[in-house]
Structures are given as structure tokens and as C-alpha cells.
Design a protein around this motif. Sequence first.
Motif, PDB file in Angstrom:
ATOM      1  N   GLU A  66       0.826  -1.219   0.000  1.00 57.21           N
ATOM      2  CA  GLU A  66       0.000   0.000   0.000  1.00 57.21           C
ATOM      3  C   GLU A  66       0.865   1.276   0.000  1.00 57.21           C
ATOM      4  O   GLU A  66       0.558   2.249  -0.680  1.00 57.21           O
TER       5      GLU A  66
ATOM      6  N   HIS B  52       0.995   4.805  -4.499  1.00 57.57           N
ATOM      7  CA  HIS B  52       0.859   6.160  -5.059  1.00 57.57           C
ATOM      8  C   HIS B  52       1.982   6.467  -6.045  1.00 57.57           C
ATOM      9  O   HIS B  52       1.789   7.246  -6.979  1.00 57.57           O
TER      10      HIS B  52
ATOM     11  N   ARG C 161       0.801   5.106  -9.262  1.00 61.88           N
ATOM     12  CA  ARG C 161      -0.328   5.902  -9.781  1.00 61.88           C
ATOM     13  C   ARG C 161       0.158   7.184 -10.442  1.00 61.88           C
ATOM     14  O   ARG C 161      -0.510   7.718 -11.325  1.00 61.88           O
ATOM     15  N   ARG C 162       1.281   7.676 -10.009  1.00 56.37           N
ATOM     16  CA  ARG C 162       1.809   8.908 -10.624  1.00 56.37           C
ATOM     17  C   ARG C 162       2.249   8.687 -12.057  1.00 56.37           C
ATOM     18  O   ARG C 162       2.474   9.637 -12.802  1.00 56.37           O
TER      19      ARG C 162
ATOM     20  N   LEU D 267     -13.616  18.340  -9.140  1.00 54.79           N
ATOM     21  CA  LEU D 267     -13.986  18.881  -7.827  1.00 54.79           C
ATOM     22  C   LEU D 267     -14.881  20.103  -8.049  1.00 54.79           C
ATOM     23  O   LEU D 267     -14.430  21.107  -8.615  1.00 54.79           O
TER      24      LEU D 267
ATOM     25  N   VAL E 271      -4.335  20.065  -9.216  1.00 53.38           N
ATOM     26  CA  VAL E 271      -4.310  19.010  -8.179  1.00 53.38           C
ATOM     27  C   VAL E 271      -3.256  17.947  -8.485  1.00 53.38           C
ATOM     28  O   VAL E 271      -2.534  17.480  -7.592  1.00 53.38           O
ATOM     29  N   GLY E 272      -3.144  17.608  -9.783  1.00 52.26           N
ATOM     30  CA  GLY E 272      -2.196  16.568 -10.191  1.00 52.26           C
ATOM     31  C   GLY E 272      -0.752  16.901  -9.845  1.00 52.26           C
ATOM     32  O   GLY E 272       0.078  15.999  -9.685  1.00 52.26           O
TER      33      GLY E 272
ATOM     34  N   VAL F 208      -0.082  17.311  -5.513  1.00 57.64           N
ATOM     35  CA  VAL F 208       0.249  16.090  -4.742  1.00 57.64           C
ATOM     36  C   VAL F 208       1.717  15.707  -4.920  1.00 57.64           C
ATOM     37  O   VAL F 208       2.274  14.958  -4.118  1.00 57.64           O
TER      38      VAL F 208
ATOM     39  N   HIS G  24     -11.294  23.982   4.397  1.00 58.52           N
ATOM     40  CA  HIS G  24     -12.290  22.962   4.727  1.00 58.52           C
ATOM     41  C   HIS G  24     -13.124  23.377   5.939  1.00 58.52           C
ATOM     42  O   HIS G  24     -14.333  23.184   5.954  1.00 58.52           O
TER      43      HIS G  24
ATOM     44  N   ASP H 125     -15.197  12.193  -2.389  1.00 61.13           N
ATOM     45  CA  ASP H 125     -14.888  12.324  -3.829  1.00 61.13           C
ATOM     46  C   ASP H 125     -13.506  12.932  -4.022  1.00 61.13           C
ATOM     47  O   ASP H 125     -12.734  12.507  -4.874  1.00 61.13           O
ATOM     48  N   GLU H 126     -13.229  13.944  -3.227  1.00 61.12           N
ATOM     49  CA  GLU H 126     -11.942  14.620  -3.331  1.00 61.12           C
ATOM     50  C   GLU H 126     -10.801  13.657  -2.990  1.00 61.12           C
ATOM     51  O   GLU H 126      -9.760  13.644  -3.650  1.00 61.12           O
TER      52      GLU H 126
ATOM     53  N   ILE I 233     -10.123  11.353  -5.856  1.00 63.18           N
ATOM     54  CA  ILE I 233      -9.398  12.044  -6.932  1.00 63.18           C
ATOM     55  C   ILE I 233      -7.928  12.239  -6.561  1.00 63.18           C
ATOM     56  O   ILE I 233      -7.023  12.013  -7.366  1.00 63.18           O
ATOM     57  N   LEU I 234      -7.701  12.651  -5.319  1.00 60.82           N
ATOM     58  CA  LEU I 234      -6.317  12.847  -4.878  1.00 60.82           C
ATOM     59  C   LEU I 234      -5.525  11.545  -5.003  1.00 60.82           C
ATOM     60  O   LEU I 234      -4.378  11.535  -5.451  1.00 60.82           O
ATOM     61  N   LYS I 235      -6.165  10.443  -4.594  1.00 58.39           N
ATOM     62  CA  LYS I 235      -5.468   9.162  -4.693  1.00 58.39           C
ATOM     63  C   LYS I 235      -5.213   8.789  -6.149  1.00 58.39           C
ATOM     64  O   LYS I 235      -4.167   8.237  -6.490  1.00 58.39           O
ATOM     65  N   LEU I 236      -6.169   9.122  -7.000  1.00 60.61           N
ATOM     66  CA  LEU I 236      -6.029   8.805  -8.425  1.00 60.61           C
ATOM     67  C   LEU I 236      -4.826   9.512  -9.050  1.00 60.61           C
ATOM     68  O   LEU I 236      -4.144   8.955  -9.904  1.00 60.61           O
ATOM     69  N   VAL I 237      -4.614  10.738  -8.634  1.00 61.94           N
ATOM     70  CA  VAL I 237      -3.516  11.484  -9.244  1.00 61.94           C
ATOM     71  C   VAL I 237      -2.192  11.246  -8.503  1.00 61.94           C
ATOM     72  O   VAL I 237      -1.212  11.938  -8.737  1.00 61.94           O
ATOM     73  N   GLY I 238      -2.196  10.270  -7.608  1.00 59.01           N
ATOM     74  CA  GLY I 238      -0.923   9.856  -7.016  1.00 59.01           C
ATOM     75  C   GLY I 238      -0.595  10.460  -5.668  1.00 59.01           C
ATOM     76  O   GLY I 238       0.573  10.494  -5.276  1.00 59.01           O
ATOM     77  N   ALA I 239      -1.623  10.930  -4.948  1.00 57.22           N
ATOM     78  CA  ALA I 239      -1.339  11.483  -3.617  1.00 57.22           C
ATOM     79  C   ALA I 239      -0.939  10.359  -2.666  1.00 57.22           C
ATOM     80  O   ALA I 239      -1.526   9.277  -2.696  1.00 57.22           O
ATOM     81  N   SER I 240       0.045  10.629  -1.827  1.00 57.19           N
ATOM     82  CA  SER I 240       0.433   9.635  -0.821  1.00 57.19           C
ATOM     83  C   SER I 240      -0.610   9.659   0.304  1.00 57.19           C
ATOM     84  O   SER I 240      -1.399  10.606   0.407  1.00 57.19           O
ATOM     85  N   ASP I 241      -0.580   8.636   1.152  1.00 56.73           N
ATOM     86  CA  ASP I 241      -1.505   8.597   2.300  1.00 56.73           C
ATOM     87  C   ASP I 241      -1.321   9.850   3.158  1.00 56.73           C
ATOM     88  O   ASP I 241      -2.280  10.445   3.629  1.00 56.73           O
TER      89      ASP I 241
ATOM     90  N   PHE J 266      -0.319  12.778   2.274  1.00 52.30           N
ATOM     91  CA  PHE J 266      -0.874  13.976   1.626  1.00 52.30           C
ATOM     92  C   PHE J 266      -2.377  14.083   1.889  1.00 52.30           C
ATOM     93  O   PHE J 266      -2.914  15.176   2.083  1.00 52.30           O
TER      94      PHE J 266
ATOM     95  N   VAL K 273      -7.766   4.761   2.096  1.00 57.17           N
ATOM     96  CA  VAL K 273      -7.096   5.433   0.973  1.00 57.17           C
ATOM     97  C   VAL K 273      -6.200   4.452   0.232  1.00 57.17           C
ATOM     98  O   VAL K 273      -5.901   3.398   0.740  1.00 57.17           O
TER      99      VAL K 273
END
Lengths: 220, 298
Positions: free
Chosen positions: A68, A72, A75-76, A88, A99-100, A103, B14, B201-202, B205-213, B215, B298
Motif C-alpha cells: 500500500e 501512489h 499511480r503517478r 472537484l 491538483v495533479g 500532490v 475545509h 470524492d476529493e 481524486i487525490l489518490k487517483l492522481v498519485g497522492a500519498s496517504d 498527503f 485510501v
Amino acid sequence: MYHVYMNYGPDQPVLYDITLRIGKAEFAFVTGPSGAGKTSLLRLIFLAEPCASGQILVAGENVARLPESRRHLVRRKIGVVFQDFKLLPLRTVAENVAVGLEVLGWPRRQVRRRVEEMLRLVDLEHKAHVLPARLSGGEQQRVAIARAMIGDPPILLADEPTGNLDAELSLQIYDLLERINARGATVVVATHDRAWVERTHRRVIALERGRVVTGGLPAA
Amino acid sequence: MARLFTFLRQALTHLRRSPLLAGAALLTIGVVFLLLSVFGLLGYNLALLAESVGQNLQASVFFSDTASEAEREAVREILRRSPLVAGFEELTPAQAMARFRSRLGPDQAILEGLGEDWLPASLEIRLTAAGRDPAEMERLAQALRLPGVEDVQHGQAWLEQFDRFLRAARLGALAVGLLVLLAALVIVSNTIRLAVYDRQDEIVILKLVGASDAFVKVPFYLEGLLLGSLGSLLGVALAWLLSAVVQLEPGWLLPEGLGALALEPRNLPWEGWVALLCGGPALGVIGTRLSLGRHLRV
């Protein structure tokens, strides 16, 4: 992918013995009727779901058993676009695209420059400060593509990217995907839009009931 | 550093987007820390009171009118050797009467008509800390009941009761304090849980674009930290104000009768206030941890 199996529970097998190879900078369609397993196949690749068995190599790394804490990083290397855009709603177009890079910890000035560049690529630089709700479906999908590609990933996965769009807007999206592929990215599109698939003469991986029917390995 | 600033900006945004939720959490944490501070103040002042009572603890030996000098000296000798005794003072009947009169103050008229030797000669004994042990003190009292001694009095029974009351009060305050702390923890945890649901949802999306746990999680931790810090600041500031007012005007809060105990309400030492202030951020972080551990996938 080598002999990959996937299920959503003991009684819900989804993919059976999938073996396929997609080369670098290739453009491939994954087609099949609803429930064939197109979306599940893409979800396996971008690590949204685990596989039951088999090996999945993404950019040279076996992601099937990736811990896990390292997911990420893989995924990058993958940009993902969805039928429902997944933007969003409370952030502007520019903020959604940024956003891309946020991160990845890019400095703000560089993020701004790169966002402008990506918005130019998808012809939306004049909508940078608009909220997604004020955009058409085609524009929203272009924002999603810009977000997916802003980190310059070598792979772009698109799951029914034109599912919510009319023919004219679909054309714009496919044109954009072609351009991205021409810049060197591997593009994999899951779709049941047969008309477009036949017109482009690209490689087609056909799925039926969770099995690859044709196109698993590239033509010799 | 720039990244931390980005996270902080996100956390503030937030919180701004859900003012009701954030406001309710802030207020609850404030009330919890006000209660904890008040308990702290009460506990501290009770401890001071107990210490002061212990320090002023005395015993008395009353001689009979017929006690000879040899009998008195035997008593003095026992007192000199006892480790329970810090010192003693001998009072003649006249000195005892004068002291009694001065203690009665304006009510000394009730002593009119009584002779100067109405009270017996006595020894007033100051006790060491060891003298607070009722069993030890009773043993000393038994030893002092020699010929020529009419009575030996000590306040150990009363002190024992007072100690029991203090222990019960401390336990009660601890239990209630833990309970309100637990309530605050649940509230912080729920606030963060709702924020997690709200931003599902956010997060996807963050995870999709490669955010670490990290982040994804850090802004939630900062939210918890901010809520906890501001809430505790609010509660502790109110308690400090209350404490300052009580010190200026003790009669405003304390019943008049307590004046007899020479009770002067004291403020907590600064370490106490700092500990209470640090409790807020800690509570925020623990509440967030509990919530993220259970609800954030996540």
C-alpha cells in the motif's frame, strides 16, 4: 498482464485468465458489451482493485503485489479519465488541473505555468477561472484529461471518456487522446463506441464475460 | 515548509466550508476544557487546603490541677523524644484563658464572671508530618495519659474524615474529567469523520492522481489540531478569567462560613495552564487518528 484473475467476492468472478501486453506509446481500445469487464480491467491497472492471482506489470513494475505504501508512486505514472469526469465542483478549472501537481509537491509558480500549458493543450485557457458546473460535458472531460496528463505520466487510461458526450464532442475528445498519444504516451481507452473504434484502425482488445476474446497480444 | 503552508490553507478552507460543524466542535471542546480547568482549579485548591490543615495540626495535653512538677516533666520528656512532635508550648491557666479570649474576639463577653484559672494548664503540641498518621498519633496519646494528665486531645479522627473526603473528591473529579474528555474525543472524531465523508470524492481524486496517504491525511490532522487548539484556548481562557475574578472577589463565589478555614482561592501554577492548553491539540490529533483509522480507506 499474465494470467490475471479478479473477483469482487467468492461468488463474483469478474476477469478470468487475462493475458495481454500493451506496448510503450501504443494506442489501444478495450471493447466489449456492458459487464464484459472493461472497467474492472482498467481498475486493476490503476490499482483501484486487487487481482486474485496473476502478474500485472506497469512501466516495468509488478503492481499485483505492491505494498500500500508504494501504490501512489505507480499511480503517478498513470493518468486516468472517467465517463463522469470526477472534477472537484468547488474548485476552478485551473485548480482542478493543478491538483495533479500539488500532490507531487511542485512549487506554486511552476504549477501555474504548467497548468496554463495544459489548458492550452486542451483549448481551455480562457476558462481557467470558471467552476466545472459552468462548462459543457466536452469541456469538463477536457479538464479531466488535462488533470490526468499534467504530471506527464507515460500512461493514460480512459474509461468510456465519451459516454456522456454527443458525437461532435466525442470527436474532440478522441482527437485530444490521439494528440496525447502522438506526444509519446501509451493510451488505453475502454469504450463500446464501435463506430469510432472501427474508424481509427487502432488495436482492439475485445472482452466478453471477463475473458479476452481477441487482441490480447500485439499483432506480430 | 511551503507544503505545510499548503496543507494549512487546505485545512482552513475545509473548516470555512463547514462553519456549523466546525463551530459546534469548537464550542464543545471549549466547554470541555472550561470544565477540566475548573476541576483542576478545585483540585489544586483542595490540595493546598489539605496541606495547610496538615501543617497546622496540633494536639493538646491538659494537666489536672493536682499535677506535680515531676508528673509534668515526665510528659515533657515523652514529647521531646517523640518523632511525631515538632515542638510544644506550655500554657498556664491564665495564658490559656487569654488565648481563648483573643480567639473569641467580640464574643469574649460570654467568659465574664469566670476566673483566670478556669482553664487547666496545658501543653500545645505542634506535630510533624508523621503526626498525621492516626494510629501513630493514638499510640502517642496513650503514652501521654500518665498520672497528672486529665485529657489528651488530637484531631486525627477529623483529619481522617477530611482525607477521605479529599480522596473521594479527587476520584470524582477524575471520573467526571475523564468522561468529559471522552465526550470531547468522540466529538472531534465525529467531526473529522463527517469531514471525511464530505470529502470522499476529493480523496478518491487525490489518490487517483498519485497522492500519498500522508498527503491525504495531513489536512485532516491539521483540522483536528486547529479545532483542539482553539477549543482548549477558548475554555482555558474562560477558566483563567473566572479564576482571576474569584481571586479578586472570593466572597462572590465562596460561602461566608469558609472564611473560618482561611481559604484563599489560588490560581493554578503556569505549568497547569500550559498542560491544559497542550491537552487541546493532543485531543484533536487523537480524535482525528481514531476517525481516520476507522473511516478513511485510501
